[in-house]
Design a protein around this motif. Structure first.
Motif: not given
Lengths: 329, 329
Positions: A93-100, A87-91, A104-111
């Motif tokens: 995608k919609d809001n790239p600034e979340l990755i800061s 779900q975080a990865q979908l979020m 969310f960075k860890a979630a997006n990297d499956n880390n």
């Protein structure tokens, strides 16, 4: 055996029953013959035999069973955590600034390692961010879309295929003996209830789970339950005993867990009068499943093993006691 | 009709059923013939007839029903408040200095007016003082000793004789039609569960109630649940809808209350898809019971009546719609 029958359906059901064999020789064939299986069977026999001094009437045959690591695999992480990652990865995608945000960075990297470095606070932040803000019905649909296709990253199997065959058989066996089965999980009610009836045969009102704080509001004339971005109840450790009492109002006679987190549930069950069974599933099988006792974020099982020895709890050794672990093996 | 049958008992039960009449002509004879009764019957018929477009499968026939003023009388005060008064009087006997506190003074004098002047804070203080500090099992025993002899101060009848005949009949009627009945009360779980199964046939796990904050502790080696002197959850108003969702996990199709405090429960029920019934019991009978709409501390019913008119909820006029109120009348 309890059978719920509508009167109009009674005759065909009776006929069907008369054709059924009265013994179910293979019903626990995922278990090795031996002391562990014998102890389970002798407990069930004792509490269900009307002639036994340990007989327990059906309405009091309450069984409480943990989920992650007890009914299905929790490695490399609980399916609900993997759902939150998705779900975080979908979020993102919609809001790239979340990755800061590190979570969310860890979630997006499956880390998972990086995610766990964020500590319990970080995990809670991820859970809340991915579980709040949807009406209940839509959240259910989202979980169900995910669970029919999401796979365990290590085994590449569906999470619903990562349920333990011997435990699914045990659920059926307990139902045949009129046990009232309750799932007692640290997972959230909304996530678990979306599939527990289909996968385990456990209906929504038999799921005792963690809860987000929820408020009732009438929004634009529509009565709504809104999850607040705040934890309401975390169903772990001592809270499991508290919730069992609040929700069931009877002390269980059977408790099954796999972690120190389940100690209170087992103690509360075992301390009742009459015959009781407290069981721990010990993850000893590094080939067919995973062998682990200690884990920083998943279930640890250390003190539970000491208490089991002191208290006579039944420890199920997955490697030695289970003929089969997963249905696809 | 759902019948739970143990296989060994099946044949005698089948024979018994075959001897039972299939109609229950007198089962709702505490209700007057007329529009109110017809509406209840036509709702039940519609959701239980497999040919009906409104058919609801048995496992989804969830009914939520308030307690005080809906199933039993709440005048001059709820039985639980009267129980608290009694307990406070016993406490004053042991500790006379307690009487310096206005709440205990009012309780000791059976002075409900003075007690109510202490406000909600005072009432909560009384509840906590009289409901905390005992293991659950002993508290149950105390409630049961009280309820078998305590009498309503106005009618001089046992509280368990102050249940409404038409509502007891309705519970039986709903059970005959496979409804899953939940009691949703502002009372405390410990108090209500002590007698709900005996009096209403509603088992402990079907009681959704207020809860004191509870902690799990091992005291002298004994696993214990300890009530803290703090409210954990107050099951009133919007919280009733929240608790219904958390506990049942399904939206009810039938809700019955008697007060503005039940509005959220009725709204949440009525807002689901498909046929629903939301009902309010209106206390209109000053002769056989009590006629009241407004009450400072017991149930008020004002906004509920407006909403009922706007929303098509069924309002039961006790005087006009009930042939009998109490069994001894």
């Amino acid at each position: 055996m309890t059978i719920v029958i509508r009167r109009t359906l009674m005759l065909p059901v009776v006929m069907l029953l008369m054709m059924m064999p009265t013994s179910h020789a293979d019903e626990l064939n995922g278990w090795q013959q031996g002391a562990t299986l014998n102890r389970i069977k002798s407990f069930v026999a004792a509490v269900t035999d009307r002639q036994s001094p340990d007989f327990v009437p059906p309405e009091q045959r309450v069984a409480v069973i943990d989920n992650n690591g007890t009914l299905w695999a929790e490695q490399p992480a609980s399916p609900q955590l993997l759902f939150a990652l998705h779900q975080a990865q979908l979020m993102v995608k919609d809001n790239p600034e979340l990755i800061s945000q590190p979570v969310f960075k860890a979630a997006n990297d499956n880390n998972l390692a990086l995610l766990r470095e964020q500590g319990i606070e970080g995990l809670l932040q991820l859970f809340i961010a991915t579980h709040v803000g949807l009406p209940i019905v839509e959240f259910d649909a989202r979980v169900n879309r995910w669970i029919v296709e999401a796979k365990n990253p290590l085994s590449k199997r569906l999470h619903t295929d990562m349920t333990y065959v011997p435990m699914m058989q045990l659920l059926a066996y307990l139902r045949q003996h009129d046990f009232d089965i309750w799932l007692v999980t640290s997972g959230s009610a909304g996530f678990v209830r979306a599939w527990s009836e289909r996968v385990y045969g456990i209906p929504p009102d038999r799921v005792i789970a963690s809860e987000l704080k929820t408020e009732y509001r009438v929004l634009n004339g529509r009565p709504s339950l809104i999850h607040m971005p705040e934890v309401g109840f975390i169903n772990t450790a001592g809270n499991k005993a508290v919730a069992i009492n609040e929700r069931i109002g009877r002390r269980p006679i059977l408790a099954i867990g796999n972690a120190d987190d389940d100690i209170a549930m087992l103690q509360w069950t075992a301390a009742g009068d009459g015959r009781r069974l407290a069981m721990l599933i010990h993850h000893t099988d590094g080939e067919r499943e995973w062998a682990y006792n200690k884990s920083k974020y998943a279930s640890s099982l250390e003190r539970g093993l000491q208490l089991a020895e002191q208290s006579g709890w039944l420890v199920v050794d997955m490697k030695a006691d289970w003929r089969q672990v997963f249905s696809w093996q």
